[in-house]
Scaffold this active site. Structure first.
Site, PDB file in Angstrom:
ATOM      1  CG  ASP A 119      -2.207   0.856   0.871  1.00 26.60           C
ATOM      2  OD1 ASP A 119      -2.147   1.647  -0.089  1.00 26.60           O
ATOM      3  OD2 ASP A 119      -3.209   0.755   1.591  1.00 26.60           O
TER       4      ASP A 119
HETATM    5  C1  BGC Z   1      -5.090   3.100   0.057  1.00 30.57           C
HETATM    6  C2  BGC Z   1      -5.288   2.036  -0.977  1.00 30.57           C
HETATM    7  C3  BGC Z   1      -5.175   2.599  -2.364  1.00 30.57           C
HETATM    8  C4  BGC Z   1      -3.827   3.293  -2.483  1.00 30.57           C
HETATM    9  C5  BGC Z   1      -3.558   3.865  -3.857  1.00 30.57           C
HETATM   10  C6  BGC Z   1      -3.848   3.928  -0.202  1.00 30.57           C
HETATM   11  O1  BGC Z   1      -3.783   5.032   0.622  1.00 30.57           O
HETATM   12  O2  BGC Z   1      -5.019   2.500   1.332  1.00 30.57           O
HETATM   13  O3  BGC Z   1      -6.543   1.415  -0.788  1.00 30.57           O
HETATM   14  O4  BGC Z   1      -5.350   1.596  -3.309  1.00 30.57           O
HETATM   15  O5  BGC Z   1      -3.762   4.327  -1.535  1.00 30.57           O
HETATM   16  O6  BGC Z   1      -4.244   5.029  -4.070  1.00 30.57           O
END
Ligand code: BGC
Length: 742
Positions: free
Chosen positions: A267
Site C-alpha cells: 500500500d
Molecule cells: C489506500 C489504498 C489505495 C492506495 C492507492 C492507499 O492510501 O489504502 O486502498 O489503493 O492508496 O491510491
C-alpha cells in the site's frame, strides 16, 4: 484464468528478458510511482520522467485517459534500453466513470450477478481509459462502523464477503486477462486491515489465529482462488509484525499454502511506514519487505534507494530481487503488454465505451437493488406520484456526495440528484417544496478537513434555527416529508473514522422539528457506514438506506420511493443502537453467561444501559410486500461426515406487491473443541415472487460448510449436533437440526 505461471512460453520470454537485465533494471521494475492528480498519502512521486528514462519505474498509477496513458507509455517504451511497458494502475473501486453504489452498498444487493456486472463495466471503461490494473476488490471484513473504510468493503460476513470477492475478480478479469477489455484485479488490503483497534484507521491489529482463519481470511482466499492477479499489503501490523514486512503472511500463507503466483504491491508508502511502526530504519525495512515476499513498492522508493546496497551487504540476494521482478514482468506478460503496450489506450474505444447509456441503466438497476428499507410504518411508502412533497435536507439536491468516496474518475456533475430523480419518476403534476433544513455538519474543523480533500461541501451561512424554521414551514404545507440526511462522502473512506456515528450536525434536530408537524416523515439516508439511529427508528414513519448510490442515485432512489422498484436490499453490517456496543456482529460467540433478556439477572454478559440487541441486524431489510416462511425441512436428520444435507423452505409472497427476497441460511455448530459462533451464514438465494406466489428454495449444506479451523489450524468437521436457521434476516429465523455421526 488466462495465462498461468506454468505457461512455458511466458517462462521462456521472461527468462530471456531477465537475463538481459542489470540489477538496477530489475530493481526499477519494483518501483510504482504516482503520476497525476490523486494523492492518497503524505508523499508525492518526484522526478518521474527522469526515473522512467533510467528504467527506474515498473508501473504508474493515478494517470488515465487514452491520450495521457499513450504518451507516458510511449515515453517509457521509446526511452528505455529494454522497452519494457509500464503497468497503469488506478483506484477503480465502484465503477470507473459510471459510478455504482459504494462497495458496502453493492454488497447489500446480495446480487452477485449485478455485482459482477458492475465490475465488468468498470473494467470496460477503465481499460478503454488507459488502465490495465485496478486496486480492487477491497475485501477486508469490518465489524466496526467507526472505521471509515467499512464503506469500501462488503461488510462483516466472511461467507458473503467471499462471494462478493469472487464476483468482483471475475468481473474485472473476465476469463482472459490478455483481452483488451479486461484488467488485472488487486485484492486488498492483505491482511486484516478492517480489524483496526477502535475503528481508528491504520491502527493495530492483534488477533488469534482461529479468528483470523475462520472469520477474516476467507474473502482474500476466495479472491485468490478466483485468479486475482495481484495483492496489496495493508498498513496495519498483525500480532506485532507490520503486514508489509510479514513473511509468514506473504510467503508462507499467501504463496506456499494458498498457491498465489501473482504479484504483491505494497500500500501507499507502507514500507517506509514500518520505520514509524518501530521495526527498523529505511534500509532495514526495505529488506524486510522484499524478504517477506513483497514485489512492488508503491510511492515509497525504498526498494529503489536501498536494494542495490542491500545486495552488496548480503542483506538480500540478487535472486530475491529477480524473483520479484519476474512476478511483475509476468503480470505484464499476462496482460499482453509486451505484444501491444498501447492496447489499453484506444481513443476511439474510449469515446464509444465510457458512460454508455446502457452502463448508466445498469448503475440505476444495481443502485435500486442495493437500497435497504429499514422501516415502513402504515405503508407510508411507496409514495403517491402526485400531491405535494416537502423535500428537505442537506442531501436532497446534492450531487457532489452521491458518487461517494473513491470515485476519482467519476464526474459528480453527472450524478442525478434526488430532486431531479423525483421529477424524472413522479407525475409531472407533483409539487416539490424544497428547504435545505440543515448543513451536513457545522463543525468548522470537520468542514475544513473535508474540503481540503476535494469535499466541496456547500455550507449555508444561515443559523440552524432559521434553516429549521424554513423546513418546518414547507413541511406544514405538504402532504408528506422526504428528509434526505446523512454524511458527506468524505466522512467515510480512508482516514475518515468517526467516534460518534449518529447523524452529524443539526440533522437530528431538523428531524425532531419535522416530526412535530405531524406530517408523515420519510427519512432517506445517504451515508457510508452503519449509523446509530435509535431516535430516527423510533420517530420516523419510514427509513430508506441508500448509501452513496452513484451516478444514477437520484433516479434509483425515486424508483424505490414511488414503488417503481420494490426494495430488496439487506444489511451486510450490523447497525448498533449506540456506538458503545461496537464491535457488534451477528456471528458472535455465546459466552458463558449469555444475556437472556431478564432485567434483574445481573451477572450476564450485558450492559447496564442498553440491551445487547442491534438496532437492525445483519441480513435485515424490509420490502413493500411481506413474505411468509415455512418451517425448514431437512433431507436427513443424521449424516456421515462425508455426506451433504438438503434444506428446503417454502417462501410465500403474502403482501400486495411483487417483490424480491433474500432467503438466508445460517448454521450453528452446537458443540466444538473450540467455541463456535451462535450462527454463521452458509447460503442465500435472492428470489423474485409475484404477489401471492410461493417458491421452494433448496440449499445444500456440504461437509465443507460445516468445517472450521481449530487451534492447530486444521480444517475439521467435528461430529455432533448442528442447528440450521432459515429466514429473512439473521435474527428472524426458523430452526431445524441434524446430527453428524462419527
Ligand atoms: C489506500 C489504498 C489505495 C492506495 C492507492 C492507499 O492510501 O489504502 O486502498 O489503493 O492508496 O491510491
Amino acid at each position: 484464468m488466462g495465462r498461468s505461471t506454468a505457461d512455458p512460453r511466458m517462462r521462456q520470454f521472461v527468462d530471456s528478458l531477465l537475463s538481459q537485465m542489470t540489477l538496477e533494471e530489475k530493481i526499477g521494475q519494483l518501483n510504482l510511482v504516482s503520476v497525476g492528480f490523486d494523492v492518497t498519502g503524505p508523499v508525492v512521486s518526484e522526478n518521474v520522467d527522469e526515473n522512467i528514462r533510467k528504467g527506474n519505474v515498473g508501473g504508474v498509477f493515478n494517470t488515465y485517459t487514452p491520450v495521457a496513458a499513450r504518451k507516458l507509455q510511449e515515453f517509457a517504451v521509446n526511452n528505455t534500453r529494454l522497452k519494457i511497458p509500464l503497468l497503469f494502475g488506478y483506484d477503480v473501486i465502484h465503477g470507473h466513470r459510471t459510478i455504482f453504489p459504494i462497495p458496502l452498498g453493492l454488497s447489500t444487493s446480495w446480487d452477485m450477478d449485478a455485482i459482477e456486472r458492475s465490475a465488468r463495466i468498470a473494467a470496460e471503461e477503465a481499460s478503454a481509459d488507459g488502465l490495465n490494473w485496478v486496486f480492487s476488490p477491497m475485501v477486508d471484513i469490518a465489524r466496526d462502523a467507526r472505521w471509515g473504510r467499512i464503506a469500501e468493503g462488503a461488510g462483516e460476513d466472511p461467507y458473503l464477503g467471499s462471494q462478493v470477492a469472487r464476483a468482483m475478480v471475475e468481473g474485472y478479469q473476465g476469463n482472459d486477462l490478455t483481452q483488451y477489455n479486461t484488467v488485472m484485479a488487486c485484492v486488498k488490503h492483505f491482511a486484516l486491515y478492517g480489524a483496526a483497534e477502535a475503528g481508528r484507521d491504520y491502527n493495530t491489529v492483534d488477533m488469534s489465529m482461529n479468528r483470523m482463519f475462520n472469520e477474516y481470511l476467507p474473502p482474500y482466499k476466495a479472491a485468490i482462488d478466483a485468479g486475482a492477479g495481484s495483492v496489496m499489503t495493508s498498513f496495519n501490523e498483525i500480532n506485532g509484525v507490520p503486514a508489509t514486512g510479514n513473511r509468514w503472511l506473504f510467503t508462507e500463507l499467501l504463496r506456499d499454502q494458498w498457491g498465489f503466483d501473482g504479484m504483491v504491491v505494497t500500500d501507499y508508502t507502507a514500507i517506509n511506514e514500518m520505520i514509524a511502526h518501530g521495526v527498523g530504519d529505511e534500509a532495514h525495512v526495505g529488506a524486510l519487505a522484499l524478504k517477506a515476499g513483497v514485489d512492488m513498492d508503491m510511492v515509497g522508493e525504498v526498494f529503489l534507494k536501498h536494494l542495490k546496497q542491500a545486495v552488496a551487504e548480503g542483506k538480500v540476494t540478487e535472486e530475491e530481487i529477480t524473483t520479484a521482478a519476474r512476478r511483475i514482468l509476468e503480470a505484464k506478460y499476462k496482460l499482453g503488454l509486451f505484444e501491444d503496450p498501447y492496447k489499453y489506450a484506444d481513443e476511439q474505444r474510449a469515446k464509444t465505451t465510457i458512460m454508455k447509456p446502457e452502463y448508466r441503466q445498469a448503475a440505476r438497476e444495481i443502485a435500486r437493488k442495493s437500497m435497504v428499507l429499514l422501516k415502513n410504518e402504515k405503508q407510508v411508502l411507496p409514495l403517491k406520484k402526485t400531491g405535494t412533497i416537502a423535500l428537505v435536507g442537506p442531501l436532497a439536491k446534492n450531487q457532489r456526495d452521491l458518487i461517494g468516496n473513491w470515485s476519482g474518475a467519476g464526474d459528480w456533475k453527472q450524478a442525478v440528484s434526488l430532486e431531479q430523480g423525483i421529477r424524472n419518476v413522479a407525475d409531472s403534476s407533483i409539487k416539490i417544496n424544497y428547504a435545505k433544513g440543515a448543513n451536513i455538519t457545522d463543525d468548522e474543523q470537520m468542514i475544513q478537513r473535508l474540503n481540503a480533500h476535494g469535499g466541496e461541501l456547500q455550507i449555508d451561512k444561515r443559523s440552524s434555527e432559521q434553516m429549521i424554521a424554513e423546513a418546518v414551514k414547507v413541511a406544514k404545507s405538504s402532504d408528506v416529508i422526504v428528509a434526505v440526511v446523512g454524511e458527506a462522502q468524505g466522512m467515510t473512506g480512508e482516514a475518515a473514522s468517526r467516534a460518534d456515528i449518529t447523524l452529524p450536525g443539526k440533522q437530528r434536530e431538523l428531524l425532531m422539528a419535522l416530526k412535530k408537524t405531524g406530517k408523515p416523515l420519510v427519512v432517506v439516508l445517504m451515508n457510508g457506514r452503519p449509523l446509530a439511529l435509535a431516535w430516527e427508528d423510533e420517530n420516523a414513519d419510514a427509513i430508506l438506506e441508500t448509501w452513496f448510490a452513484g451516478t444514477e442515485a437520484g433516479n434509483a432512489i425515486a424508483d424505490v420511493l414511488f414503488g417503481e422498484y420494490n426494495p430488496s436490499g439487506k444489511l451486510t453490517a450490523t447497525f448498533p443502537q449506540v456506538v458503545g456496543q461496537i464491535p457488534l456482529y451477528y456471528n458472535h460467540k455465546n459466552t458463558g453467561r449469555p444475556y437472556n433478556g431478564q432485567l434483574l439477572d445481573k451477572y450476564k454478559s450485558r450492559y447496564m444501559d442498553v440491551t445487547n440487541d442491534p438496532l437492525y441486524p445483519f441480513g435485515y431489510g424490509l420490502s413493500y410486500t411481506t413474505f411468509n416462511y415455512s418451517q425448514p425441512k431437512l433431507s436427513k436428520s443424521t449424516i456421515s461426515p462425508s455426506e451433504s444435507v438438503e434444506v428446503t423452505v417454502n417462501v410465500q409472497n403474502t403482501g400486495n406487491f411483487d417483490g424480491e427476497e433474500v432467503v438466508q441460511l445460517y448454521v450453528q455448530d452446537v458443540v466444538g473443541t473450540i467455541t463456535r459462533p451462535v450462527k454463521e451464514l452458509k447460503g442465500f438465494e435472492k428470489i423474485s415472487l409475484k404477489k401471492g406466489e410461493s417458491k421452494t428454495v433448496t440449499f445444500t449444506i456440504e461437509p465443507e460448510d460445516l468445517k472450521f479451523y481449530n487451534n492447530d489450524l486444521d480444517f475439521v468437521l467435528e461430529p455432533g449436533e448442528f442447528k440450521v436457521y432459515v429466514g429473512t434476516n439473521s435474527r428472524d429465523v426458523k430452526e431445524a437440526s441434524f446430527t453428524v455421526t462419527e
